[in-house]
Write a protein that holds these residues in place. Structure first.
Motif, PDB file in Angstrom:
ATOM      1  N   THR A 126       0.426  -1.286   0.082  1.00  0.00           N
ATOM      2  CA  THR A 126      -0.011  -0.011  -0.235  1.00  0.00           C
ATOM      3  C   THR A 126       0.741   1.218  -0.180  1.00  0.00           C
ATOM      4  N   ALA A 127       2.117   0.346  -0.647  1.00  0.00           N
ATOM      5  CA  ALA A 127       2.972   2.455   0.395  1.00  0.00           C
ATOM      6  C   ALA A 127       3.401   3.028  -0.864  1.00  0.00           C
ATOM      7  N   SER A 128       3.223   2.454  -2.367  1.00  0.00           N
ATOM      8  CA  SER A 128       3.075   3.066  -3.328  1.00  0.00           C
ATOM      9  C   SER A 128       2.626   2.606  -4.444  1.00  0.00           C
ATOM     10  N   ALA A 129       1.975   3.102  -5.816  1.00  0.00           N
ATOM     11  CA  ALA A 129       1.444   1.838  -6.890  1.00  0.00           C
ATOM     12  C   ALA A 129       2.843   1.619  -7.545  1.00  0.00           C
ATOM     13  N   HIS A 132      -5.353  -7.325  -8.631  1.00  0.00           N
ATOM     14  CA  HIS A 132      -6.181  -5.669  -8.658  1.00  0.00           C
ATOM     15  C   HIS A 132      -6.856  -5.380  -7.266  1.00  0.00           C
ATOM     16  N   THR A 133      -6.545  -6.408  -6.716  1.00  0.00           N
ATOM     17  CA  THR A 133      -7.148  -5.984  -4.739  1.00  0.00           C
ATOM     18  C   THR A 133      -6.455  -4.580  -4.879  1.00  0.00           C
ATOM     19  N   HIS A 134      -6.795  -4.586  -3.514  1.00  0.00           N
ATOM     20  CA  HIS A 134      -5.599  -3.208  -2.604  1.00  0.00           C
ATOM     21  C   HIS A 134      -4.757  -3.917  -2.325  1.00  0.00           C
ATOM     22  N   ILE A 135      -4.449  -4.952  -1.748  1.00  0.00           N
ATOM     23  CA  ILE A 135      -3.900  -5.550  -1.000  1.00  0.00           C
ATOM     24  C   ILE A 135      -3.567  -7.016  -1.750  1.00  0.00           C
ATOM     25  N   PRO A 136      -2.232  -7.300  -2.892  1.00  0.00           N
ATOM     26  CA  PRO A 136      -2.859  -7.977  -3.994  1.00  0.00           C
ATOM     27  C   PRO A 136      -2.260  -9.058  -3.182  1.00  0.00           C
ATOM     28  N   ILE A 137      -2.076 -10.951  -3.225  1.00  0.00           N
ATOM     29  CA  ILE A 137      -2.406 -12.091  -2.859  1.00  0.00           C
ATOM     30  C   ILE A 137      -2.106 -12.939  -3.445  1.00  0.00           C
ATOM     31  N   ILE A 138      -1.404 -14.055  -3.607  1.00  0.00           N
ATOM     32  CA  ILE A 138      -1.597 -15.318  -4.057  1.00  0.00           C
ATOM     33  C   ILE A 138      -2.407 -16.486  -3.147  1.00  0.00           C
TER      34      ILE A 138
END
Length: 220
Positions: A74-77, A107-113
């Motif tokens: 979430t720090a930056s793009a 594509h989520t706010h916090i990407p996950i696997i």
């Protein structure tokens, strides 16, 4: 009293066995070792329901990977994109072992696997975000002084699952949300940040031995 005893019995039946806990730790170790093929100082940490004793047999594992080379998504793009690139590289190495499948949700706010492991566990892996670990520590601390929280959370989680209301991305309620609901109703407080609305909604503490007492079933 019968409902009280039934809820306690249900919670006891869901207590993980040493073998269950060993399998979770083996999965965590396998993820960490795979991540270290890309980053030598990577470490895998468990948080969420599996880490605090609120898991059911179908609960996912929530894992966060930390490293000096990984920052909070979430720090930056640009940081988010770097983490997503790392996730794609990691997902390729996770299959076919220790994972049967590993899909990057970018594509989520916090990407996950999202992984399905050879052990049968489902696992969500996030990168560089330590907030879940702090929340897990705070939840365990609150649960250690309020024995009624765990049985109630487990029953509500099962009811939500039965109604297909347990997945956040489809509009359901997370385990963390259920925990705060129960905490507000039975312990008169919250874990972490609070709001005037939450404080106004909090009830006085219930008797710690009486899980289903007071106004809890009607408050929400």
């Amino acid at each position: 009293d019968a409902l009280h005893d039934e809820i306690h019995h249900f919670a006891e039946c869901l207590q993980p066995t040493p073998a269950d806990e060993h399998r979770v730790q083996m999965c965590l170790h396998a993820i960490q070792e795979t991540a270290r093929e890309l980053l030598s100082d990577a470490s895998a940490h468990l948080f969420g329901s599996q880490a605090v004793g609120l898991s059911t047999p179908t609960s996912d594992m929530d894992v966060v990977l930390l490293s000096s080379s990984l920052r909070d998504s979430t720090a930056s793009a640009s940081v988010k994109q770097d983490n997503v690139d790392f996730m794609y590289s990691l997902s390729e190495r996770l299959c076919p072992s220790p994972c049967l499948s590993a899909d990057v949700i970018a594509h989520t706010h916090i990407p996950i696997i999202k992984c399905f492991m050879t052990s049968g566990h489902k696992c969500d892996i996030s990168i560089g975000i330590e907030g879940g670990l702090a929340s897990a520590r705070a939840m365990k601390e609150r649960m250690s002084s309020a024995s009624e929280i765990r049985p109630l959370v487990l029953v509500i989680k099962q009811l939500l699952k039965d109604g297909a209301l347990n997945e956040v991305y489809t509009g359901g309620l997370s385990s963390y949300g259920v925990f705060h609901l129960v905490l507000a109703a039975t312990a008169g407080g919250s874990c972490g940040r609070s709001s005037p609305q939450a404080e106004a909604a909090a009830l006085p503490p219930q008797h710690p031995k009486k899980v289903t007492g007071g106004e809890f079933p009607y408050f929400f």
